[in-house]
Motif scaffolding. Structure first.
Motif, PDB file in Angstrom:
ATOM      1  N   GLY A  36       1.606 -42.695  23.552  1.00 32.83           N
ATOM      2  CA  GLY A  36       0.345 -43.293  23.118  1.00 32.83           C
ATOM      3  C   GLY A  36       0.600 -44.710  22.635  1.00 32.83           C
ATOM      4  N   TYR A  37      -0.020 -45.679  23.320  1.00 31.27           N
ATOM      5  CA  TYR A  37       0.287 -47.072  22.982  1.00 31.27           C
ATOM      6  C   TYR A  37      -0.948 -47.785  22.442  1.00 31.27           C
ATOM      7  N   GLY A  38      -1.258 -47.520  21.153  1.00 30.46           N
ATOM      8  CA  GLY A  38      -2.308 -48.259  20.448  1.00 30.46           C
ATOM      9  C   GLY A  38      -1.644 -49.070  19.353  1.00 30.46           C
ATOM     10  N   ASN A  39      -2.306 -49.160  18.187  1.00 31.62           N
ATOM     11  CA  ASN A  39      -1.736 -49.931  17.067  1.00 31.62           C
ATOM     12  C   ASN A  39      -0.388 -49.366  16.621  1.00 31.62           C
ATOM     13  N   LEU A  40      -0.336 -48.045  16.457  1.00 28.86           N
ATOM     14  CA  LEU A  40       0.929 -47.436  15.993  1.00 28.86           C
ATOM     15  C   LEU A  40       2.006 -47.538  17.056  1.00 28.86           C
ATOM     16  N   GLY A  41       1.639 -47.309  18.309  1.00 29.37           N
ATOM     17  CA  GLY A  41       2.617 -47.401  19.405  1.00 29.37           C
ATOM     18  C   GLY A  41       3.298 -48.765  19.407  1.00 29.37           C
ATOM     19  N   ARG A  42       2.472 -49.803  19.286  1.00 27.46           N
ATOM     20  CA  ARG A  42       3.021 -51.171  19.234  1.00 27.46           C
ATOM     21  C   ARG A  42       3.907 -51.348  18.001  1.00 27.46           C
ATOM     22  N   GLY A  43       3.464 -50.774  16.871  1.00 29.51           N
ATOM     23  CA  GLY A  43       4.245 -50.866  15.628  1.00 29.51           C
ATOM     24  C   GLY A  43       5.596 -50.190  15.762  1.00 29.51           C
ATOM     25  N   VAL A  44       5.633 -49.051  16.434  1.00 31.01           N
ATOM     26  CA  VAL A  44       6.908 -48.336  16.609  1.00 31.01           C
ATOM     27  C   VAL A  44       7.846 -49.167  17.492  1.00 31.01           C
ATOM     28  N   GLU A  45       7.295 -49.787  18.518  1.00 31.45           N
ATOM     29  CA  GLU A  45       8.120 -50.652  19.379  1.00 31.45           C
ATOM     30  C   GLU A  45       8.798 -51.742  18.536  1.00 31.45           C
ATOM     31  N   CYS A  46       8.053 -52.356  17.632  1.00 29.13           N
ATOM     32  CA  CYS A  46       8.601 -53.391  16.731  1.00 29.13           C
ATOM     33  C   CYS A  46       9.649 -52.790  15.796  1.00 29.13           C
ATOM     34  N   ALA A  47       9.325 -51.651  15.189  1.00 24.51           N
ATOM     35  CA  ALA A  47      10.210 -51.064  14.169  1.00 24.51           C
ATOM     36  C   ALA A  47      11.547 -50.636  14.766  1.00 24.51           C
ATOM     37  N   VAL A  48      11.529 -50.118  15.987  1.00 23.23           N
ATOM     38  CA  VAL A  48      12.783 -49.672  16.619  1.00 23.23           C
ATOM     39  C   VAL A  48      13.758 -50.853  16.732  1.00 23.23           C
ATOM     40  N   LYS A  49      13.209 -52.036  17.019  1.00 20.97           N
ATOM     41  CA  LYS A  49      14.042 -53.243  17.152  1.00 20.97           C
ATOM     42  C   LYS A  49      14.770 -53.587  15.854  1.00 20.97           C
ATOM     43  N   GLN A  50      14.209 -53.166  14.709  1.00 22.51           N
ATOM     44  CA  GLN A  50      14.835 -53.504  13.418  1.00 22.51           C
ATOM     45  C   GLN A  50      15.873 -52.470  12.994  1.00 22.51           C
ATOM     46  N   ASN A  51      16.071 -51.437  13.802  1.00 21.28           N
ATOM     47  CA  ASN A  51      17.007 -50.365  13.441  1.00 21.28           C
ATOM     48  C   ASN A  51      18.146 -50.306  14.457  1.00 21.28           C
ATOM     49  N   PRO A  52      19.332 -50.764  14.048  1.00 21.45           N
ATOM     50  CA  PRO A  52      20.422 -50.944  15.002  1.00 21.45           C
ATOM     51  C   PRO A  52      20.933 -49.656  15.643  1.00 21.45           C
ATOM     52  N   ASP A  53      20.628 -48.514  15.038  1.00 19.86           N
ATOM     53  CA  ASP A  53      21.108 -47.248  15.613  1.00 19.86           C
ATOM     54  C   ASP A  53      20.081 -46.627  16.559  1.00 19.86           C
ATOM     55  N   MET A  54      19.040 -47.397  16.934  1.00 19.88           N
ATOM     56  CA  MET A  54      17.993 -46.824  17.794  1.00 19.88           C
ATOM     57  C   MET A  54      17.730 -47.691  19.010  1.00 19.88           C
ATOM     58  N   GLU A  55      17.250 -47.055  20.078  1.00 15.52           N
ATOM     59  CA  GLU A  55      16.781 -47.815  21.240  1.00 15.52           C
ATOM     60  C   GLU A  55      15.504 -47.178  21.767  1.00 15.52           C
ATOM     61  N   LEU A  56      14.643 -48.003  22.347  1.00 12.11           N
ATOM     62  CA  LEU A  56      13.393 -47.479  22.896  1.00 12.11           C
ATOM     63  C   LEU A  56      13.649 -47.073  24.347  1.00 12.11           C
ATOM     64  N   ALA A  57      13.555 -45.755  24.622  1.00 14.95           N
ATOM     65  CA  ALA A  57      13.858 -45.265  25.968  1.00 14.95           C
ATOM     66  C   ALA A  57      12.627 -45.341  26.881  1.00 14.95           C
ATOM     67  N   ALA A  58      11.453 -45.024  26.334  1.00 19.24           N
ATOM     68  CA  ALA A  58      10.264 -45.004  27.207  1.00 19.24           C
ATOM     69  C   ALA A  58       8.987 -44.987  26.380  1.00 19.24           C
ATOM     70  N   VAL A  59       7.933 -45.543  26.980  1.00 16.99           N
ATOM     71  CA  VAL A  59       6.579 -45.412  26.424  1.00 16.99           C
ATOM     72  C   VAL A  59       5.780 -44.572  27.424  1.00 16.99           C
ATOM     73  N   PHE A  60       5.040 -43.596  26.926  1.00 14.94           N
ATOM     74  CA  PHE A  60       4.183 -42.774  27.792  1.00 14.94           C
ATOM     75  C   PHE A  60       2.726 -43.005  27.407  1.00 14.94           C
ATOM     76  N   THR A  61       1.864 -43.047  28.423  1.00 18.64           N
ATOM     77  CA  THR A  61       0.445 -43.287  28.157  1.00 18.64           C
ATOM     78  C   THR A  61      -0.403 -42.441  29.092  1.00 18.64           C
ATOM     79  N   ARG A  62      -1.649 -42.186  28.627  1.00 11.88           N
ATOM     80  CA  ARG A  62      -2.581 -41.471  29.505  1.00 11.88           C
ATOM     81  C   ARG A  62      -3.275 -42.429  30.457  1.00 11.88           C
ATOM     82  N   ARG A  63      -3.140 -43.760  30.154  1.00 11.47           N
ATOM     83  CA  ARG A  63      -3.784 -44.755  31.015  1.00 11.47           C
ATOM     84  C   ARG A  63      -2.854 -45.136  32.166  1.00 11.47           C
ATOM     85  N   ASP A  64      -3.305 -46.072  33.025  1.00 11.49           N
ATOM     86  CA  ASP A  64      -2.455 -46.558  34.102  1.00 11.49           C
ATOM     87  C   ASP A  64      -1.266 -47.296  33.461  1.00 11.49           C
ATOM     88  N   PRO A  65      -0.014 -46.840  33.714  1.00 11.19           N
ATOM     89  CA  PRO A  65       1.142 -47.477  33.062  1.00 11.19           C
ATOM     90  C   PRO A  65       1.210 -48.989  33.287  1.00 11.19           C
TER      91      PRO A  65
END
Ligand code: NDP
Length: 328
Positions: free
Chosen positions: A9-38
């Motif tokens: 789900g890529y709304g306000n929180l989805g975008r926020g999680v994308e940002c937050a993952v970047k600030q955590n060195p032990d994490m990587e963003l593997a994928a975003v899933f959406t119900r809309r057209d990717p």
């Protein structure tokens, strides 16, 4: 190896999680899933690989924790138990009255799959809940107060947008200073929600309709405004874009209590948040708890949890030795 995070789900929180993952060195963003057209969602992300939600289950071995960023009203009650069948999941479900029911649904799914389902993570529920619990455990004889704001309430803004003749609306919840000071002074006032908060609404109206009628409809709306002192301002679309585009929020959790035998002593515990961006802060809390979900599951635990069940050391990338040396 990094903790591989998925976002559903890529709304306000989805975008926020994308940002937050970047600030955590032990994490990587593997994928975003959406119900809309990717492809439509991909152009909104910075670098994420975007897939249709139907692809998610196939990728279950590529993701350590799936963060569910859908809405609490209709998305999460369905999505969290559904995806707990395949993934460790974290959500920010905030319909307080329905948390026990949601917990039971997620618990059943997560126990069956051997995964962790961490629900209702954020600031309220979330950090505010934790602070209510700590304060109650420490001062069993006392009174709790929660004040929200100043901040945008999405639910109240949506309710105003549904009124005929309203093009756009933004509603701010504002704590009443006098009530806040009385609580902080340990006066233990009995306050209704209407005495604790006022509401301020900014409205863009269509040309023509009777503004007085719109204002009256807002101020008398049951459950939303009728019990509050409400101020309504009519503004232009340009002003709305320029001055009210952000999503600030925050508030105060306060408990006042007494201890002592022969001589009584008063205590005030206060936790406060002043957030420039509600979704970015909520996402930062969620990402810290995603680390805990990952660790608990690696230890072999499964089932549903809330913030009450997570020991603080599970949230941080710092080692127990570092924590004892620098933070205790
Ligand atoms: P949004 O409305 O921005 O997003 C919710 C979902 O709607 C997304 O996951 C997305 O799903 C879909 N969506 C988003 N934008 C669009 C669009 N332009 N067109 C069509 N669909 C769209 O909600 P938020 O991210 O602001 O908040 C999510 C939930 O978080 C809230 O319901 C609230 O309950 C909770 N929350 C909890 C807090 C707490 O402290 N616990 C604090 C703040 C929020 P998809 O990509 O699949 O289409």
């Amino acid at each position: 190896m990094s903790i591989r995070i998925g976002i559903l789900g890529y709304g306000n929180l989805g975008r926020g999680v994308e940002c937050a993952v970047k600030q955590n060195p032990d994490m990587e963003l593997a994928a975003v899933f959406t119900r809309r057209d990717p492809a439509d969602v991909h152009i909104m992300t910075e670098t994420a690989k975007v897939y249709h939600v139907d692809e998610a289950v196939k990728m279950k071995d590529d993701i350590d924790v799936l963060i569910l960023c859908g809405g609490s009203a209709t998305d999460l009650p369905k999505q969290t138990p559904e995806f707990a069948q395949y993934f460790n999941v974290v959500d920010s479900f905030d319909t307080h009255a329905k948390i026990p029911e949601h917990f039971a649904d997620v618990d059943a799914a997560a126990k069956k799959s051997g995964k962790i389902g961490l629900i209702s993570v954020g600031w309220d529920p979330g950090m505010f809940s934790l602070n209510r619990l700590y304060a109650n455990a420490i001062l069993p004889e006392g009174t709790d107060y929660t004040f929200w704001g100043k901040g945008v309430s999405q639910g109240h803004s949506d309710a105003v947008r549904r009124i005929d003749g309203v093009v756009d609306a933004r509603q701010y919840t504002i704590p009443v200073e006098k009530a806040l000071s009385a609580v902080r002074n340990g006066e233990n006032p009995a306050l209704t929600t209407g005495e604790k908060h006022t509401r301020e609404v900014f409205v863009v109206a269509e040309d023509g309709p009777d503004k007085e009628k719109i204002e009256k409809e807002i101020k008398t709306m049951p459950n939303y405004f009728d019990e509050y002192e409400t101020t309504v301002h009519f503004i232009s679309e340009e002003q709305m874009k320029a001055e009210h585009a952000g999503l600030p929020h925050g508030g105060f959790v306060i408990r006042t209590g007494k201890t002592g035998w022969e001589q009584e002593h008063s205590h005030v515990i206060e936790y406060s948040l002043k957030l420039d961006s509600n979704p970015e802060f909520t996402s930062s809390v969620i990402v810290a708890y995603a680390r805990a979900a990952y660790r608990l599951n690696r230890e072999g635990q499964s089932g549903c949890r809330t913030v009450f069940d997570i020991a603080p050391a599970y949230l941080t990338v710092k080692s127990p030795e570092e924590l004892r040396k620098h933070m205790l």
